[in-house]
Scaffold this active site. Sequence first.
Site, PDB file in Angstrom:
ATOM      1  N   SER A 148       0.609  -1.122  -0.062  1.00 57.56           N
ATOM      2  CA  SER A 148       0.003   0.065   0.024  1.00 57.56           C
ATOM      3  C   SER A 148       1.041   1.214   0.012  1.00 57.56           C
ATOM      4  O   SER A 148       2.030   1.216   0.242  1.00 57.56           O
ATOM      5  CB  SER A 148      -0.854  -0.154   1.371  1.00 57.56           C
ATOM      6  OG  SER A 148      -1.319   1.306   1.614  1.00 57.56           O
ATOM      7  N   TYR A 161      -2.793   0.142  10.314  1.00 57.05           N
ATOM      8  CA  TYR A 161      -2.725  -0.274   8.933  1.00 57.05           C
ATOM      9  C   TYR A 161      -1.321  -0.053   8.458  1.00 57.05           C
ATOM     10  O   TYR A 161      -0.776  -0.989   7.650  1.00 57.05           O
ATOM     11  CB  TYR A 161      -3.848   0.611   8.263  1.00 57.05           C
ATOM     12  CG  TYR A 161      -4.076   0.184   6.737  1.00 57.05           C
ATOM     13  CD1 TYR A 161      -3.343   1.049   5.819  1.00 57.05           C
ATOM     14  CD2 TYR A 161      -4.921  -0.695   6.395  1.00 57.05           C
ATOM     15  CE1 TYR A 161      -3.654   0.787   4.283  1.00 57.05           C
ATOM     16  CE2 TYR A 161      -4.914  -1.220   4.942  1.00 57.05           C
ATOM     17  CZ  TYR A 161      -4.526  -0.383   4.043  1.00 57.05           C
ATOM     18  OH  TYR A 161      -4.706  -0.630   2.608  1.00 57.05           O
TER      19      TYR A 161
HETATM   20  P1  NAP Z   1     -11.892  -4.532   0.555  1.00 60.12           P
HETATM   21  O1  NAP Z   1     -12.804  -3.931  -0.445  1.00 60.12           O
HETATM   22  O2  NAP Z   1     -12.349  -4.092   2.172  1.00 60.12           O
HETATM   23  O3  NAP Z   1     -11.834  -6.101   0.363  1.00 60.12           O
HETATM   24  C1  NAP Z   1     -11.208  -6.767   1.190  1.00 60.12           C
HETATM   25  C2  NAP Z   1     -11.749  -8.172   1.370  1.00 60.12           C
HETATM   26  O4  NAP Z   1     -10.898  -9.096   2.390  1.00 60.12           O
HETATM   27  C3  NAP Z   1     -13.143  -8.271   1.629  1.00 60.12           C
HETATM   28  O5  NAP Z   1     -13.786  -9.175   0.748  1.00 60.12           O
HETATM   29  C4  NAP Z   1     -12.950  -8.716   3.114  1.00 60.12           C
HETATM   30  O6  NAP Z   1     -14.253  -9.081   3.693  1.00 60.12           O
HETATM   31  C5  NAP Z   1     -11.910  -9.689   3.270  1.00 60.12           C
HETATM   32  N1  NAP Z   1     -11.593  -9.811   4.496  1.00 60.12           N
HETATM   33  C6  NAP Z   1     -11.442  -9.098   5.442  1.00 60.12           C
HETATM   34  N2  NAP Z   1     -10.910  -9.703   6.589  1.00 60.12           N
HETATM   35  C7  NAP Z   1     -10.711 -11.279   6.289  1.00 60.12           C
HETATM   36  C8  NAP Z   1     -10.400 -12.436   6.940  1.00 60.12           C
HETATM   37  N3  NAP Z   1     -10.038 -12.108   8.187  1.00 60.12           N
HETATM   38  N4  NAP Z   1     -10.358 -13.373   6.220  1.00 60.12           N
HETATM   39  C9  NAP Z   1     -10.589 -13.291   4.822  1.00 60.12           C
HETATM   40  N5  NAP Z   1     -10.950 -12.428   4.355  1.00 60.12           N
HETATM   41  C10 NAP Z   1     -11.226 -11.358   4.882  1.00 60.12           C
HETATM   42  O7  NAP Z   1     -10.646  -3.970   0.209  1.00 60.12           O
HETATM   43  P2  NAP Z   1      -9.765  -3.720  -1.263  1.00 60.12           P
HETATM   44  O8  NAP Z   1      -9.961  -2.152  -1.588  1.00 60.12           O
HETATM   45  O9  NAP Z   1     -10.407  -4.391  -2.302  1.00 60.12           O
HETATM   46  O10 NAP Z   1      -8.438  -3.986  -0.876  1.00 60.12           O
HETATM   47  C11 NAP Z   1      -7.802  -5.190  -0.937  1.00 60.12           C
HETATM   48  C12 NAP Z   1      -6.304  -5.187  -0.439  1.00 60.12           C
HETATM   49  O11 NAP Z   1      -5.616  -4.392  -1.072  1.00 60.12           O
HETATM   50  C13 NAP Z   1      -6.498  -5.064   0.988  1.00 60.12           C
HETATM   51  O12 NAP Z   1      -5.464  -5.626   1.799  1.00 60.12           O
HETATM   52  C14 NAP Z   1      -5.889  -3.550   1.012  1.00 60.12           C
HETATM   53  O13 NAP Z   1      -5.518  -3.136   2.303  1.00 60.12           O
HETATM   54  C15 NAP Z   1      -5.070  -3.365  -0.140  1.00 60.12           C
HETATM   55  N6  NAP Z   1      -5.159  -1.943  -0.660  1.00 60.12           N
HETATM   56  C16 NAP Z   1      -6.193  -1.339  -1.136  1.00 60.12           C
HETATM   57  C17 NAP Z   1      -6.090  -0.062  -1.729  1.00 60.12           C
HETATM   58  C18 NAP Z   1      -7.334   0.482  -2.070  1.00 60.12           C
HETATM   59  O14 NAP Z   1      -7.228   1.885  -2.508  1.00 60.12           O
HETATM   60  N7  NAP Z   1      -8.455  -0.037  -2.065  1.00 60.12           N
HETATM   61  C19 NAP Z   1      -4.890   0.391  -1.812  1.00 60.12           C
HETATM   62  C20 NAP Z   1      -3.744  -0.234  -1.453  1.00 60.12           C
HETATM   63  C21 NAP Z   1      -3.836  -1.399  -0.926  1.00 60.12           C
HETATM   64  P3  NAP Z   1     -15.361  -8.152   4.501  1.00 60.12           P
HETATM   65  O15 NAP Z   1     -16.312  -7.542   3.602  1.00 60.12           O
HETATM   66  O16 NAP Z   1     -15.980  -8.907   5.619  1.00 60.12           O
HETATM   67  O17 NAP Z   1     -14.320  -7.099   5.310  1.00 60.12           O
HETATM   68  C1  GCO Z   2      -6.462   5.364   3.776  1.00 56.44           C
HETATM   69  C2  GCO Z   2      -6.943   4.533   2.655  1.00 56.44           C
HETATM   70  C3  GCO Z   2      -5.259   4.004   2.110  1.00 56.44           C
HETATM   71  C4  GCO Z   2      -5.851   2.932   1.040  1.00 56.44           C
HETATM   72  C5  GCO Z   2      -4.519   2.559   0.484  1.00 56.44           C
HETATM   73  C6  GCO Z   2      -3.626   3.401  -0.114  1.00 56.44           C
HETATM   74  O1  GCO Z   2      -7.537   5.576   4.680  1.00 56.44           O
HETATM   75  O2  GCO Z   2      -5.417   6.253   3.620  1.00 56.44           O
HETATM   76  O3  GCO Z   2      -7.754   3.441   3.079  1.00 56.44           O
HETATM   77  O4  GCO Z   2      -4.963   3.306   3.151  1.00 56.44           O
HETATM   78  O5  GCO Z   2      -6.579   1.934   1.428  1.00 56.44           O
HETATM   79  O6  GCO Z   2      -3.571   1.531   1.220  1.00 56.44           O
HETATM   80  O7  GCO Z   2      -2.615   2.748  -0.679  1.00 56.44           O
END
Ligand code: NAP
Ligand code: GCO
Length: 284
Positions: A148, A161
């Site tokens: 991230s 986080y």
């Molecule tokens: P999201 O929409 O919150 O989806 C995360 C998924 O993981 C959801 O289905 C969630 O289920 C599931 N989950 C949570 N806790 C779990 C557990 N203990 N065991 C199994 N599954 C679990 O997240 P996203 O935005 O798609 O992001 C996916 C990954 O990329 C995450 O690790 C996030 O930190 C990372 N990321 C996201 C962004 C962004 O901007 N979106 C940027 C950088 C990194 P629930 O619905 O129950 O929570």
């Molecule tokens: C926040 C956001 C970010 C994104 C992502 C950015 O609150 O700043 O949730 O943390 O999820 O990780 O790369």
Amino acid sequence: MADFLKNFSLEGKVAWITGASYGLGLAYAVAYAESGAKIVFNDINQDLVDRGMAEYEKRGIKAFGMVCDVTKEDQVNAFVEAVEKNVGTIDILVNNAGIIKRIPMVEMTVDEWNQVINVDLTGPFICSKAVLPAMIKKGSGKIINACSMMSEFGRETVSAYAAAKGGLKMLTRNICSEYGQYNIQCNAIGPGYIATPQTAPLREKQADGSMHPFDRFIRSKTPAQRWGKTEDLMGLAVFLASPASDFINGQVVYIDGGISAYIGQDPNNLDPSKFTDIDESQAQ
Ligand code: NAP
Ligand code: GCO
């Protein structure tokens, strides 16, 4: 297809994407299926697994899905055993499942801290530990972690986080160091700000219909002045899972629209009329 391009194929591979009922995990799984992989996924409860199965079926993807909490080693081991029995040995693991809690650190309870660390850092440890023995035996494997912007930068209210995602960067490097000798590559995807349910609160319109302050802020920090779409990450996810990246190991590849290269501009200088708006119905 030119021989070189076959290096990007995932034909015949078994890919496990954790937490892949929606969001980035679903996008990765769709990209992998379209690249020839068999998809296995887990999520935290049956409703989410059913939601994911429906999404895959809608796209003609025959996926294997099961309830499994990545923080529970017994559930993870049972999941891997079920996959090996019903689908095959796992070739690709994407540690995608994650949560975030946006709470000022001094107000965050230890339990809330531990919840984030357990899912975002201990979960990838548990899942990687579960698949590595078979990868070692097979003499190949790919582990891709969900890092991230917070693997490199801090910001208010996301202490747990950021600590987890910083630790995940070092876990990525350590798996590379310890298991690279077995032709196992462990890298990470480092997304910028992507439109998914996890970031939806940062884009909510204000009571007066104006943009969320964070929405305006992050656009001022992004040269493209837009949020990323899940589709933006699919190519990198396939690349890191494919033989084309066999000599890349221990790296976090940032895919952030330029955020980490740009000092940013005054948010007040932005012209919202130029924004290519996010269709929130697509940010699922
Ligand atoms: P999201 O929409 O919150 O989806 C995360 C998924 O993981 C959801 O289905 C969630 O289920 C599931 N989950 C949570 N806790 C779990 C557990 N203990 N065991 C199994 N599954 C679990 O997240 P996203 O935005 O798609 O992001 C996916 C990954 O990329 C995450 O690790 C996030 O930190 C990372 N990321 C996201 C962004 C962004 O901007 N979106 C940027 C950088 C990194 P629930 O619905 O129950 O929570
Ligand atoms: C926040 C956001 C970010 C994104 C992502 C950015 O609150 O700043 O949730 O943390 O999820 O990780 O790369």
